[in-house]
Scaffold this motif. Sequence first.
Motif, PDB file in Angstrom:
ATOM      1  N   MET A   1     -20.095   1.123   2.059  1.00 41.29           N
ATOM      2  CA  MET A   1     -20.143  -0.194   1.401  1.00 41.29           C
ATOM      3  C   MET A   1     -19.477  -0.144   0.033  1.00 41.29           C
ATOM      4  SD  MET A   1     -23.821  -1.906   2.413  1.00 41.29           S
ATOM      5  CE  MET A   1     -24.836  -0.519   1.912  1.00 41.29           C
ATOM      6  N   GLU A   2     -19.644   0.959  -0.683  1.00 41.85           N
ATOM      7  CA  GLU A   2     -18.982   1.113  -1.983  1.00 41.85           C
ATOM      8  C   GLU A   2     -17.468   1.013  -1.835  1.00 41.85           C
ATOM      9  OE1 GLU A   2     -19.975   4.727  -3.927  1.00 41.85           O
ATOM     10  OE2 GLU A   2     -22.110   4.252  -4.179  1.00 41.85           O
ATOM     11  N   ILE A   3     -16.933   1.737  -0.869  1.00 41.87           N
ATOM     12  CA  ILE A   3     -15.484   1.749  -0.649  1.00 41.87           C
ATOM     13  C   ILE A   3     -14.995   0.358  -0.266  1.00 41.87           C
ATOM     14  CG2 ILE A   3     -13.625   2.736   0.754  1.00 41.87           C
ATOM     15  CD1 ILE A   3     -15.512   5.205   1.106  1.00 41.87           C
ATOM     16  N   ASN A   4     -15.749  -0.314   0.585  1.00 44.04           N
ATOM     17  CA  ASN A   4     -15.363  -1.655   1.026  1.00 44.04           C
ATOM     18  C   ASN A   4     -15.369  -2.637  -0.147  1.00 44.04           C
ATOM     19  OD1 ASN A   4     -14.533  -3.317   3.201  1.00 44.04           O
ATOM     20  ND2 ASN A   4     -16.569  -4.226   3.294  1.00 44.04           N
ATOM     21  N   THR A   5     -16.303  -2.433  -1.079  1.00 44.88           N
ATOM     22  CA  THR A   5     -16.366  -3.300  -2.263  1.00 44.88           C
ATOM     23  C   THR A   5     -15.225  -2.994  -3.231  1.00 44.88           C
ATOM     24  OG1 THR A   5     -18.778  -3.455  -2.075  1.00 44.88           O
ATOM     25  CG2 THR A   5     -17.804  -4.022  -4.199  1.00 44.88           C
ATOM     26  N   GLU A   6     -14.936  -1.726  -3.409  1.00 46.05           N
ATOM     27  CA  GLU A   6     -13.871  -1.316  -4.320  1.00 46.05           C
ATOM     28  C   GLU A   6     -12.488  -1.736  -3.817  1.00 46.05           C
ATOM     29  OE1 GLU A   6     -16.182   2.828  -5.622  1.00 46.05           O
ATOM     30  OE2 GLU A   6     -14.338   2.885  -4.448  1.00 46.05           O
ATOM     31  N   ARG A   7     -12.302  -1.660  -2.514  1.00 49.50           N
ATOM     32  CA  ARG A   7     -10.987  -1.926  -1.913  1.00 49.50           C
ATOM     33  C   ARG A   7     -11.135  -2.921  -0.766  1.00 49.50           C
ATOM     34  NH1 ARG A   7      -7.915   1.871  -4.372  1.00 49.50           N
ATOM     35  NH2 ARG A   7      -8.851   3.890  -4.888  1.00 49.50           N
TER      36      ARG A   7
ATOM     37  N   ILE B   1       6.654  -1.155  10.358  1.00 50.61           N
ATOM     38  CA  ILE B   1       5.627  -2.186  10.548  1.00 50.61           C
ATOM     39  C   ILE B   1       5.130  -2.603   9.168  1.00 50.61           C
ATOM     40  CG2 ILE B   1       3.399  -2.743  11.586  1.00 50.61           C
ATOM     41  CD1 ILE B   1       3.941  -0.482  13.612  1.00 50.61           C
ATOM     42  N   ARG B   2       5.535  -3.771   8.724  1.00 51.14           N
ATOM     43  CA  ARG B   2       5.121  -4.273   7.413  1.00 51.14           C
ATOM     44  C   ARG B   2       3.871  -5.115   7.577  1.00 51.14           C
ATOM     45  NH1 ARG B   2       5.946  -9.401   4.912  1.00 51.14           N
ATOM     46  NH2 ARG B   2       5.782  -9.323   2.637  1.00 51.14           N
ATOM     47  N   ILE B   3       2.835  -4.771   6.838  1.00 51.62           N
ATOM     48  CA  ILE B   3       1.625  -5.598   6.836  1.00 51.62           C
ATOM     49  C   ILE B   3       1.288  -5.965   5.396  1.00 51.62           C
ATOM     50  CG2 ILE B   3       0.660  -4.717   8.997  1.00 51.62           C
ATOM     51  CD1 ILE B   3      -1.182  -2.932   7.357  1.00 51.62           C
ATOM     52  N   LYS B   4       0.930  -7.206   5.197  1.00 49.73           N
ATOM     53  CA  LYS B   4       0.510  -7.634   3.870  1.00 49.73           C
ATOM     54  C   LYS B   4      -0.892  -7.112   3.606  1.00 49.73           C
ATOM     55  CE  LYS B   4       3.372 -11.802   3.644  1.00 49.73           C
ATOM     56  NZ  LYS B   4       3.402 -13.283   3.448  1.00 49.73           N
ATOM     57  N   SER B   5      -1.168  -6.813   2.355  1.00 49.67           N
ATOM     58  CA  SER B   5      -2.434  -6.177   2.003  1.00 49.67           C
ATOM     59  C   SER B   5      -3.642  -7.081   2.224  1.00 49.67           C
ATOM     60  CB  SER B   5      -2.403  -5.714   0.542  1.00 49.67           C
ATOM     61  OG  SER B   5      -2.147  -6.816  -0.315  1.00 49.67           O
ATOM     62  N   ASP B   6      -3.417  -8.377   2.416  1.00 49.40           N
ATOM     63  CA  ASP B   6      -4.533  -9.291   2.668  1.00 49.40           C
ATOM     64  C   ASP B   6      -4.643  -9.663   4.137  1.00 49.40           C
ATOM     65  OD1 ASP B   6      -2.301 -10.858   2.964  1.00 49.40           O
ATOM     66  OD2 ASP B   6      -2.926 -12.429   1.554  1.00 49.40           O
ATOM     67  N   ILE B   7      -4.044  -8.869   5.034  1.00 51.13           N
ATOM     68  CA  ILE B   7      -4.020  -9.216   6.449  1.00 51.13           C
ATOM     69  C   ILE B   7      -5.423  -9.380   7.039  1.00 51.13           C
ATOM     70  CG2 ILE B   7      -3.857  -6.788   7.160  1.00 51.13           C
ATOM     71  CD1 ILE B   7      -2.149  -7.700   9.523  1.00 51.13           C
ATOM     72  N   ALA B   8      -6.369  -8.557   6.590  1.00 52.00           N
ATOM     73  CA  ALA B   8      -7.732  -8.656   7.131  1.00 52.00           C
ATOM     74  C   ALA B   8      -8.501  -9.804   6.486  1.00 52.00           C
ATOM     75  CB  ALA B   8      -8.480  -7.347   6.920  1.00 52.00           C
TER      76      ALA B   8
ATOM     77  N   ILE C   1      -9.338  -3.355   3.233  1.00 56.19           N
ATOM     78  CA  ILE C   1      -8.659  -2.175   3.761  1.00 56.19           C
ATOM     79  C   ILE C   1      -9.380  -1.586   4.972  1.00 56.19           C
ATOM     80  CG2 ILE C   1      -7.999   0.214   3.247  1.00 56.19           C
ATOM     81  CD1 ILE C   1      -7.266  -0.619   0.475  1.00 56.19           C
ATOM     82  N   LEU C   2     -10.697  -1.495   4.913  1.00 59.08           N
ATOM     83  CA  LEU C   2     -11.429  -0.809   5.977  1.00 59.08           C
ATOM     84  C   LEU C   2     -11.270  -1.478   7.342  1.00 59.08           C
ATOM     85  CD1 LEU C   2     -14.648   0.534   4.242  1.00 59.08           C
ATOM     86  CD2 LEU C   2     -12.314   1.423   4.287  1.00 59.08           C
TER      87      LEU C   2
ATOM     88  N   TYR D   1      -5.878   5.776   0.116  1.00 61.81           N
ATOM     89  CA  TYR D   1      -6.989   6.204  -0.725  1.00 61.81           C
ATOM     90  C   TYR D   1      -8.328   5.863  -0.077  1.00 61.81           C
ATOM     91  CZ  TYR D   1      -3.331   6.390  -4.332  1.00 61.81           C
ATOM     92  OH  TYR D   1      -2.185   6.653  -5.038  1.00 61.81           O
ATOM     93  N   ALA D   2      -8.397   4.698   0.534  1.00 62.53           N
ATOM     94  CA  ALA D   2      -9.636   4.301   1.216  1.00 62.53           C
ATOM     95  C   ALA D   2      -9.770   4.986   2.566  1.00 62.53           C
ATOM     96  CB  ALA D   2      -9.680   2.782   1.378  1.00 62.53           C
TER      97      ALA D   2
END
Length: 519
Positions: A335-341, A508-515, A344-345, A370-371
Motif C-alpha cells: 500500500m505504501e508503494i501504491n500511494t507513493e507511485r 510499446i509506448r504507454i503513458k504513465s497515467d494509463i491505469a 504503476i502497480l 523503481y516500483a
Amino acid sequence: MLKDRGVDVIFGIPGVHNQEMYRGIEEAGIIHVLARHEQGAGFMADGYARATGKPGVAYVISGPGLCNIMTPMGQAYSDSVPMLVISSVLDETEAKRGQLHQMKDQEGAAAAVCDWSVTARTAEASYQLIDRALMQMETGVPSPKHIQVPIAQLEARADAAASRPVDWPVCPEPAPLHCTTLTEQLNAAKRPLFIFGGGASRNVSRWLPHFLRMNAASFTTYAGRGIIPDDSPLHFGATLARAGSADVIASADLVVAVGTRLSEVDLWRDHLGHKAPMVRIDLDHETLSDRHRPETRILADASAHLTESLTAIPDEKQTTWTTKEVAEARARWHMEINTERPGILPVADALKEAAPANTMFYSDMTQFAYAAKEVYPMDRPGHWHHPYGFGTLGYALPAAIGGKIGVGDQPVIAILGDYGFQYTVQELAVAVEMELTLPIIIWDNGKLGEIEDSMVRAQIAPNAVIQRNPDFLKLAEAYGAAAAEPTDLDQFKSAIQTALQTKGPTVIRIKSDIALTNS
C-alpha cells in the motif's frame, strides 16, 4: 584464443586503431555485434553476461572509444558483472603530442571504473592476461577487467596462444567447509533472519529445500529477487528499502546476510536495523569488513556454505516467525508503494499476466522500474536486471539486446523511461538488424518524474525536468521496428503478447497515467 576459451560473441565497434583485433573473427566462429556507440557495446556485454553467466567481451578503439565504454564498465563494477574490455592504445604518448585518439593515461582512466586495467606489451602477455581475467571472473567476485594492446603489437606477427587447459573453465566442487559455526548459531536461534543478495543466486536448488525446512524469515536485495520464491510464506520480498523493514530486522535474534554488500542502494538508510549478532557469507573481502561489522565473517562460496550448513540440520526447525506477520507487513508495504507511485502497480500486474513465466527483464532508471522491482513477483533468480549501483540511464535497451543474444528463444523484455530511452535509442538499429524479438516498453510521463518529485520534496522549484519527446512510434518505424501505443491495460497486455510473437523489436509506448485514466 578467445573462441578456445568459450567466447562466442564480441560486442564492439571497429576503427583504424583496433582493426587488427578483427582479423580472423569470422574464421574463429565468433559473432561480432556492431553497436552504434561504445556505450551500447558495453551495456550489451553487461546484459549478455547477466543473462548467461559468461563474461561479456567488448572491443573498442583507443581514446574516445574507451572513454565511451567507461560508463558501462562502472556499471558492471558496481553490480559485480563479468566483462572483459579489450582496447587498442597508442604506442607512445609522452614524447609525441597531438596524435589521433591520444589520452594522457588511458590505462589509469579505465582503472577508475573496473577491477584492473593493464597494458599487454607482447602477444604472450596478452594471452596470459586474458586467461587471468577469465579465471578470476570464474572463481572469484565477478567484475570487469580492461586489457589494452599497443597498436604496433596488434599489427605484429605472433605465435598462437596455447590451447586452453583441459579443466577450463575451473569449476571445482568445493571442499568440505566444516560449517559448524553457522550450524550451531542456527540451531540456537529462535528467530533467524536471512538476507540474500545477487551473490547467492548460483546453484540455489542445492540448498533451498533445506532452507525452507528451517522456517527462517527472509528478505532479498533487488539483485537477489527470485532466490526465495516470492510466494514463500515467511519471505518479506525485496523490501529492505521500506522504513518498516528495520523494525522487522531488529526483532530477529540472528541475521545471516549472504552474497550481498548491503549497500546504500539496497537499504537507503545508514544502518540495517539489526540488534542481534550478524553472520556474513561472501567471496568479497571488502564486504566482510564493511561498516555493518558482522560478528561472524565467512569467506566462502554462498551455495557451498549454505548447502553444508543447512543439511547439517536434519529436522524441521521451529521458530517464532508467523505467516500472519509477514503477510501483514507485505500488504502494508504494498500500500505504501501504491500511494507513493500511483498508477504503476496495476501496470506491473498487467505485465505479469502478459509475460511468460521465464521472461527475463532489463529495466532502466525509471519510476516504473523503481516500483516494480519491489513488488513484481519473481519465481527464479537472475531474471530481472537493473543498473542498481552505478545507476546509469540508457542501460536497459542495449543490455536487453545483449541478454536476448545470450538466451536465444527465451523471452526478454526491456523497460525504459521516455528520457532514458533517448540515451541509447540508436541501439534499436542493432535489434532490428539482428531481427531480435524484443518488446521495448517506454514509460512516458514527458519529464524526469523522479527528479521533479525529489525537487518538490526538497522545496526546490522544479527546473530542467520537462523535455519535449519525439513521436516514439514514428521513431521506431524509422528504424524498422514495430510500434504500438495501447490506451488501456487490456490493450497493453495484448501488445506485449503480440510483440513476443513478432520477428524483430517492438516499441510499446504507454503513458504513465494509463491505469488511472481507465480505472
